[in-house]
Motif scaffolding. Structure first.
Motif, PDB file in Angstrom:
ATOM      1  N   ASN B 144       0.886  -0.992  -0.201  1.00 61.34           N
ATOM      2  CA  ASN B 144       0.154   0.372  -0.100  1.00 61.34           C
ATOM      3  C   ASN B 144       0.810   1.169  -0.303  1.00 61.34           C
ATOM      4  OD1 ASN B 144      -2.299   1.420   0.064  1.00 61.34           O
ATOM      5  ND2 ASN B 144      -2.422   1.302   2.114  1.00 61.34           N
ATOM      6  N   ALA B 145       1.943   1.160  -1.097  1.00 64.52           N
ATOM      7  CA  ALA B 145       2.847   2.482  -1.053  1.00 64.52           C
ATOM      8  C   ALA B 145       2.924   3.906  -1.411  1.00 64.52           C
ATOM      9  CB  ALA B 145       3.774   1.950  -1.765  1.00 64.52           C
ATOM     10  N   GLY B 194      -1.636  -4.296   0.574  1.00 67.99           N
ATOM     11  CA  GLY B 194      -0.903  -4.082   1.609  1.00 67.99           C
ATOM     12  C   GLY B 194      -0.657  -5.389   2.485  1.00 67.99           C
ATOM     13  N   SER B 195      -0.948  -6.522   1.713  1.00 71.23           N
ATOM     14  CA  SER B 195      -0.700  -7.764   2.789  1.00 71.23           C
ATOM     15  C   SER B 195       0.578  -8.541   2.134  1.00 71.23           C
ATOM     16  CB  SER B 195      -1.849  -8.873   1.893  1.00 71.23           C
ATOM     17  OG  SER B 195      -1.478  -8.896   0.703  1.00 71.23           O
ATOM     18  N   GLU B 196       1.188  -7.822   1.412  1.00 72.89           N
ATOM     19  CA  GLU B 196       3.093  -7.635   1.489  1.00 72.89           C
ATOM     20  C   GLU B 196       2.756  -9.187   0.553  1.00 72.89           C
ATOM     21  OE1 GLU B 196       5.532  -6.284   4.347  1.00 72.89           O
ATOM     22  OE2 GLU B 196       4.043  -4.684   4.953  1.00 72.89           O
ATOM     23  N   GLY B 197       2.434  -9.565  -0.185  1.00 71.83           N
ATOM     24  CA  GLY B 197       2.185 -11.152  -0.888  1.00 71.83           C
ATOM     25  C   GLY B 197       2.063 -12.454   0.013  1.00 71.83           C
ATOM     26  N   THR B 198       1.502 -12.121   1.334  1.00 73.58           N
ATOM     27  CA  THR B 198       0.973 -12.923   2.458  1.00 73.58           C
ATOM     28  C   THR B 198       0.537 -14.023   2.315  1.00 73.58           C
ATOM     29  OG1 THR B 198       0.469 -12.057   3.953  1.00 73.58           O
ATOM     30  CG2 THR B 198       2.573 -11.951   4.483  1.00 73.58           C
ATOM     31  N   LEU B 199      -1.102 -13.119   1.637  1.00 79.19           N
ATOM     32  CA  LEU B 199      -2.049 -14.327   1.035  1.00 79.19           C
ATOM     33  C   LEU B 199      -2.094 -13.771  -0.385  1.00 79.19           C
ATOM     34  CD1 LEU B 199      -4.387 -11.376   2.735  1.00 79.19           C
ATOM     35  CD2 LEU B 199      -3.511 -14.140   3.662  1.00 79.19           C
TER      36      LEU B 199
END
Lengths: 456, 456
Positions: B144-145, B194-199
């Motif tokens: 979410n930059a 905003g989940s930074e590739g964790t989902l």
């Protein structure tokens, strides 16, 4: 639906009622969906009371359906599995903070009351909904509501910074902070917005506000055809202009509005209601620019109503009551609400008109056109089963058409009961992700059951 | 960390490498966080290839860490558990649709390249990040930059309408539609942002664009003190003005910028870099209004750089390299990134200065002040353990101070490794909700493990 034993509520320190007359008041919302009577109604005043009710109900496997203003149009708050209706109407605090342009609000605050409370500081909560005299902030967060002014100011989601909510088991959580931006983990705030009380009960929120615009200019523009009006909208939005409002009304709707109010004699043609908001002299340039774009599309009459604009708005807000009042033998079968990409707006309006002819239905159309949002209200004789079935088929076809145009099945009314059947059409296997989230947060499926996520 | 058997990648139809030199390139991002070398790197070109890699890895229990531009500042893409790094840099399509003011983009498109591609249509993707020459859209969605222009145009989240993503088990899902608003179920789009590739791995997105502003006016404003500058910001934002950018630089930062560039001789004082954007003549009114608000706070020098503004911006973009270049013996220990409510901005800046004195550290401060966003870069001798420890303690105290001021631990850089330890401080038990969501969608914990959600 089974009766639930809700006698445990008597032992909690929260106002509740088991009388039939009170329970009946929470059996239906503002939609035509089937009513369903809860076993009890509670009116908590504080977060702790909400938590007490939820944890006690969770232990006992009793469903709880949160209730806001009752103005839902998709059966969003109808307690289809009975149990407890939890009304937030007693939670009505408003603490404005003009310096950060935010307010902390209770879920039971009515939209118009909030804006009245904020007006002294020159501020407002701007999504601009039609049912502002009834709908509450909690309900708006639940459905991600929006309306007349979303085209410029955005949906409810765009304004919610922080939510306090009670989870199905009674745990109180706080999502988000009072900041304009953050990249601190998953946005549980955004997950709760639009979840219609199926994941948690919103008990407090911090919302962003907008300044009351210093200047407004409005116009009522009658076009040769609906297609002309919709093309004008598409051009205006495509040019990057953000009007305060840009409403579409088709000739049928205008006819209904004229019939409903003695003081109104609008030309019975496809019409745009335009309002520009600004704080600087630039508003006149915008106005001239928008007028030029509109006049490329067969404008029949351009009027600047000035002070009479308040009456026009009041009439527009009464579009649904006007539709209901049009003919005593006819009732609104369904309140349609779809959104398409702005370039497809002329097409969805045309399709909605064609389908009305095909199904031989009287269907006034209105819409927050700048958002690509179309509302339609087929009028039917409820005693005539075939008439009602045709209206349902009509709704089904318009929603499918919107989805095929890369649109959404519901723009601002939520899913509730009425749009559940379209979720798989719109979201395909992403519905499984929604279901996984629901199961993770509400494993017993007790919070507002029977809504949003379709049966597997 | 154990070695993973990733030889199965050879059987897939996707470019991959197992050589040490290639793997080493994906061991560290732009942060000072500890590197960790993956067992293999893959460069898929299409969604199907991403799906193939993920499903094969999922079956075998091999972690996969998505990789965007590598410009992360919190170790967001460092493969701390080894396994596979999945680079999206080959997925670089851009399909602009000027009529709906959107573009369909691949995750590997570099921010500056995207804006170059859009410029011909008079459009841009507006969050305005410092590392625009390296950072990609996929990475921006992941964290979410945002940056210079978020104060007017919002974060990445505000611009993402639709995401195609591959879930940990290889399933391809599509969240959201190309519409400006929807209330159709849980916003899985917002969950992915905003989940930074964790989902999931973002493989395609539809993003909203803004018009390139027709008019800009800029000013460089030197103030008597940092507090003066910050109060001016708070007043401007509180008045409802939305500048295109409003950057704060303290005297240290200005000194560094001057040293870093021969062409720069800015007054070495707390400074605001102001830029107003507009499409109408109203911009001059806004400018005068903002100048008036600023001049209430001990302005020492007001300059309108005109054409030289491009140089000032270039200098500001180089704040981090300038800090790194300042003294060959000193390195940036940590890149701070907190946001507070705008009214607390003077306080967080003052606290950051006080703490720098307390810990005897040289800490230049810059910030997207209009968002309440502060960046700080303590400079340390990496050979001097105590120096490094002091910088870490400093960071800890500033973040805690921001959280106590109702702020957030990370404004735009994400959580990654570096902010994981602050998640419980900021979110308390809401971290459990995040964890429940993570477990529901990635039950094996294979996608970008060791990030965002802290250990239980």
């Amino acid at each position: 639906m089974t009766d639930h034993d809700v006698s445990f509520l008597r032992d909690l320190d929260v106002e509740c009622s088991f009388t039939e007359s009170r329970r009946e008041q929470y059996a239906r919302d503002a939609s035509p969906h089937h009513p369903s009577t809860p076993d009890a109604v509670v009116w908590p005043e504080r977060t702790e009371e909400v938590s007490d009710v939820l944890s006690a109900a969770y232990e006992r496997g009793v469903p709880v359906t949160p209730w806001s203003g009752g103005s839902g149009l998709e059966g969003n708050a109808i307690p289809v599995e009975g149990g407890i209706v939890l009304s937030t109407k007693e939670m009505t605090w408003v603490e404005a903070d003009p310096d950060t342009l935010t307010a902390r609000v209770g879920p039971g605050v009515v939209y118009d009351d909030l804006n009245e409370a904020l007006a002294g500081d020159g501020l407002r909560f701007p999504p601009g909904i039609s049912s502002g005299d009834v709908a509450t902030i909690g309900g708006m967060i639940a459905t991600n509501a929006s309306g007349f002014n979303a085209v410029r100011y955005g949906e409810t989601r765009d304004h919610v910074r922080r939510i306090e909510a009670v989870l199905p088991d009674g745990e109180v959580v706080e999502a988000g902070r009072n900041v304009v931006k953050t990249s601190s983990g998953y946005s549980i705030t955004d997950l709760l917005v639009g979840s219609e009380g199926t994941l948690g009960v919103v008990t407090d929120a911090t919302i962003e506000l907008a300044g009351i615009p210093a200047e407004k200019r409005a116009a009522l523009v009658a076009f040769e055809s609906a297609r002309d009006a919709c093309r004008a909208v598409s051009d205006v939005i495509g040019a990057g202009v953000k009007p305060g409002a840009i409403e579409f009304m088709d000739a049928h709707s205008i006819e209904l509005l004229n019939e409903n109010r003695d003081d109104l004699t609008l030309p019975e043609r496809a019409t745009l209601l335009l309002e520009l908001h600004g704080n600087t002299s630039g508003i006149d340039e915008d106005y001239a620019f928008v007028e030029g774009l509109c006049r490329d599309h067969n404008v029949v009459e351009w009027t600047e109503p000035g002070g009479a604009m308040a009456d026009v708005w009041e009439a527009r807000r009464e579009a649904l009551p006007a539709a209901r009042a049009y003919d005593p033998d006819l009732d609104v079968a369904v309140i349609g609400d779809v959104v398409v990409p702005i370039t497809n707006y002329p097409d969805i309006v045309e399709r909605a008109h064609e389908l009305a002819d095909e199904y031989d239905l009287l269907v006034p159309l209105v819409g927050h056109a700048g958002d690509g949002n179309l509302h339609y209200t087929p009028l039917v004789d409820r005693e005539d089963e075939d008439h009602v079935i045709r209206a349902m088929a009509y709704n089904n076809e318009v929603v499918q058409a919107a989805i095929e145009m890369d649109g959404t099945a519901t723009g601002e009314h939520g899913v509730g009961i009425g749009k559940r059947g379209f979720m798989s059409d719109e979201h395909a296997n992403t519905v499984d992700v929604m279901r996984a989230v629901k199961d993770a947060i509400d494993p017993k499926g007790l919070l507002n059951p029977g809504k949003v996520i379709p049966e597997e």
